[in-house]
Motif scaffolding. Structure first.
Motif, PDB file in Angstrom:
ATOM      1  N   ARG A 105       0.826  -1.205   0.000  1.00 53.83           N
ATOM      2  CA  ARG A 105       0.000   0.000   0.000  1.00 53.83           C
ATOM      3  C   ARG A 105       0.862   1.257   0.000  1.00 53.83           C
ATOM      4  N   ARG A 106       1.941   1.248   0.777  1.00 47.05           N
ATOM      5  CA  ARG A 106       2.795   2.413   0.882  1.00 47.05           C
ATOM      6  C   ARG A 106       3.740   2.540  -0.324  1.00 47.05           C
ATOM      7  N   ALA A 107       4.148   1.443  -0.937  1.00 46.28           N
ATOM      8  CA  ALA A 107       5.101   1.464  -2.046  1.00 46.28           C
ATOM      9  C   ALA A 107       4.469   1.987  -3.326  1.00 46.28           C
ATOM     10  N   ARG A 108       3.180   1.924  -3.438  1.00 50.41           N
ATOM     11  CA  ARG A 108       2.509   2.377  -4.644  1.00 50.41           C
ATOM     12  C   ARG A 108       2.579   3.889  -4.776  1.00 50.41           C
ATOM     13  N   MET A 109       2.807   4.365  -5.984  1.00 47.51           N
ATOM     14  CA  MET A 109       2.830   5.817  -6.205  1.00 47.51           C
ATOM     15  C   MET A 109       1.409   6.303  -6.434  1.00 47.51           C
ATOM     16  N   SER A 110       1.202   7.574  -6.169  1.00 49.54           N
ATOM     17  CA  SER A 110      -0.123   8.123  -6.380  1.00 49.54           C
ATOM     18  C   SER A 110      -0.428   8.293  -7.861  1.00 49.54           C
ATOM     19  N   MET A 111       0.597   8.405  -8.685  1.00 49.51           N
ATOM     20  CA  MET A 111       0.399   8.467 -10.128  1.00 49.51           C
ATOM     21  C   MET A 111       1.568   7.759 -10.783  1.00 49.51           C
ATOM     22  N   SER A 112       1.336   7.208 -11.931  1.00 48.83           N
ATOM     23  CA  SER A 112       2.420   6.511 -12.605  1.00 48.83           C
ATOM     24  C   SER A 112       2.725   7.244 -13.908  1.00 48.83           C
ATOM     25  N   LEU A 113       3.985   7.401 -14.173  1.00 47.93           N
ATOM     26  CA  LEU A 113       4.407   8.059 -15.403  1.00 47.93           C
ATOM     27  C   LEU A 113       4.722   7.005 -16.450  1.00 47.93           C
ATOM     28  N   GLY A 114       4.447   7.327 -17.680  1.00 46.23           N
ATOM     29  CA  GLY A 114       4.799   6.419 -18.760  1.00 46.23           C
ATOM     30  C   GLY A 114       6.296   6.435 -18.992  1.00 46.23           C
ATOM     31  N   PRO A 115       6.780   5.521 -19.773  1.00 50.63           N
ATOM     32  CA  PRO A 115       8.221   5.503 -20.037  1.00 50.63           C
ATOM     33  C   PRO A 115       8.635   6.742 -20.827  1.00 50.63           C
ATOM     34  N   HIS A 116       9.866   7.166 -20.656  1.00 46.49           N
ATOM     35  CA  HIS A 116      10.390   8.330 -21.366  1.00 46.49           C
ATOM     36  C   HIS A 116      10.408   8.034 -22.862  1.00 46.49           C
ATOM     37  N   PRO A 117      10.021   8.993 -23.713  1.00 38.00           N
ATOM     38  CA  PRO A 117       9.932   8.713 -25.156  1.00 38.00           C
ATOM     39  C   PRO A 117      11.269   8.325 -25.780  1.00 38.00           C
ATOM     40  N   VAL A 118      12.355   8.889 -25.319  1.00 34.27           N
ATOM     41  CA  VAL A 118      13.654   8.528 -25.879  1.00 34.27           C
ATOM     42  C   VAL A 118      14.336   7.530 -24.966  1.00 34.27           C
ATOM     43  N   GLY A 119      14.208   7.693 -23.704  1.00 31.07           N
ATOM     44  CA  GLY A 119      14.795   6.765 -22.761  1.00 31.07           C
ATOM     45  C   GLY A 119      16.084   7.301 -22.179  1.00 31.07           C
ATOM     46  N   VAL A 120      16.290   7.022 -20.919  1.00 29.91           N
ATOM     47  CA  VAL A 120      17.478   7.504 -20.232  1.00 29.91           C
ATOM     48  C   VAL A 120      18.705   6.729 -20.703  1.00 29.91           C
ATOM     49  N   LYS A 121      18.520   5.474 -21.054  1.00 33.01           N
ATOM     50  CA  LYS A 121      19.653   4.660 -21.504  1.00 33.01           C
ATOM     51  C   LYS A 121      20.302   5.254 -22.747  1.00 33.01           C
ATOM     52  N   PHE A 122      19.489   5.835 -23.632  1.00 38.63           N
ATOM     53  CA  PHE A 122      20.038   6.444 -24.848  1.00 38.63           C
ATOM     54  C   PHE A 122      21.013   7.563 -24.500  1.00 38.63           C
ATOM     55  N   TRP A 123      20.593   8.476 -23.608  1.00 42.18           N
ATOM     56  CA  TRP A 123      21.436   9.619 -23.266  1.00 42.18           C
ATOM     57  C   TRP A 123      22.672   9.190 -22.484  1.00 42.18           C
ATOM     58  N   THR A 124      22.502   8.234 -21.561  1.00 36.76           N
ATOM     59  CA  THR A 124      23.660   7.791 -20.783  1.00 36.76           C
ATOM     60  C   THR A 124      24.647   7.039 -21.656  1.00 36.76           C
ATOM     61  N   SER A 125      24.152   6.297 -22.643  1.00 36.21           N
ATOM     62  CA  SER A 125      25.088   5.602 -23.541  1.00 36.21           C
ATOM     63  C   SER A 125      25.846   6.611 -24.400  1.00 36.21           C
ATOM     64  N   LEU A 126      25.182   7.677 -24.836  1.00 33.03           N
ATOM     65  CA  LEU A 126      25.895   8.722 -25.591  1.00 33.03           C
ATOM     66  C   LEU A 126      27.006   9.323 -24.745  1.00 33.03           C
ATOM     67  N   TRP A 127      26.691   9.628 -23.508  1.00 34.16           N
ATOM     68  CA  TRP A 127      27.683  10.220 -22.616  1.00 34.16           C
ATOM     69  C   TRP A 127      28.839   9.253 -22.377  1.00 34.16           C
ATOM     70  N   ARG A 128      28.510   8.003 -22.090  1.00 32.11           N
ATOM     71  CA  ARG A 128      29.541   7.011 -21.799  1.00 32.11           C
ATOM     72  C   ARG A 128      30.474   6.817 -22.990  1.00 32.11           C
ATOM     73  N   GLU A 129      29.925   6.808 -24.216  1.00 35.39           N
ATOM     74  CA  GLU A 129      30.741   6.575 -25.408  1.00 35.39           C
ATOM     75  C   GLU A 129      31.620   7.770 -25.750  1.00 35.39           C
ATOM     76  N   ASN A 130      31.217   8.978 -25.382  1.00 36.13           N
ATOM     77  CA  ASN A 130      31.914  10.171 -25.862  1.00 36.13           C
ATOM     78  C   ASN A 130      32.624  10.985 -24.795  1.00 36.13           C
ATOM     79  N   LYS A 131      32.478  10.648 -23.527  1.00 40.52           N
ATOM     80  CA  LYS A 131      33.008  11.515 -22.476  1.00 40.52           C
ATOM     81  C   LYS A 131      34.532  11.613 -22.486  1.00 40.52           C
TER      82      LYS A 131
END
Length: 128
Positions: free
Chosen positions: A19-45
């Motif tokens: 009951r407590r772990a549930r969020m009051s609202m749920s967000l959909g997945p990010h349209p591009v995704g966080v993995k995309f941006w972090t992989s760009l950073w990791r490959e080019n930093k």
């Protein structure tokens, strides 16, 4: 039972329940995704800017030609061939804005002639 504030008794942390772990609202997945941006950073930093720029130019050139290559005239102009759609768009935009400006100026001249009673293009003569 009354407890004083100086009491050292601390309540045990409560375990998260379903009951407590549930969020009051749920967000959909990010349209591009966080993995995309972090992989760009990791490959080019750790790369110098010149290599990053070269990688981006290669990616952009391939992506552009994959998407818009069917619209190119099949001739041998080399690297200048990529500008053909840009030139066609620029010329079309220029013609459209000139046409709009001409119509706007004709309308302004007509309204001005009506206001000052000087006749003018496509206006009725001033009554006498």
């Amino acid at each position: 039972k009354f407890r004083s504030r100086s009491s050292t008794h601390r309540p045990e942390p409560q375990k998260p329940t379903a009951r407590r772990a549930r969020m009051s609202m749920s967000l959909g997945p990010h349209p591009v995704g966080v993995k995309f941006w972090t992989s760009l950073w990791r490959e080019n930093k750790d790369l110098p800017y010149s290599q990053i720029h070269t990688k981006f130019e290669n990616w952009y050139g391939h992506a552009f030609h994959r998407k818009f290559g069917r619209y190119f005239y099949a001739h041998r102009v080399g690297a200048l061939g990529i500008t053909a759609p840009l030139v066609v768009f620029a010329v079309g935009f220029k013609v459209a804005t000139m046409y709009y400006g001409t119509l706007r100026d004709l309308g302004a001249a007509t309204e001005s002639a009506k206001a000052y009673g000087t006749g003018g293009y496509k206006t009725n003569p001033t009554p006498k």
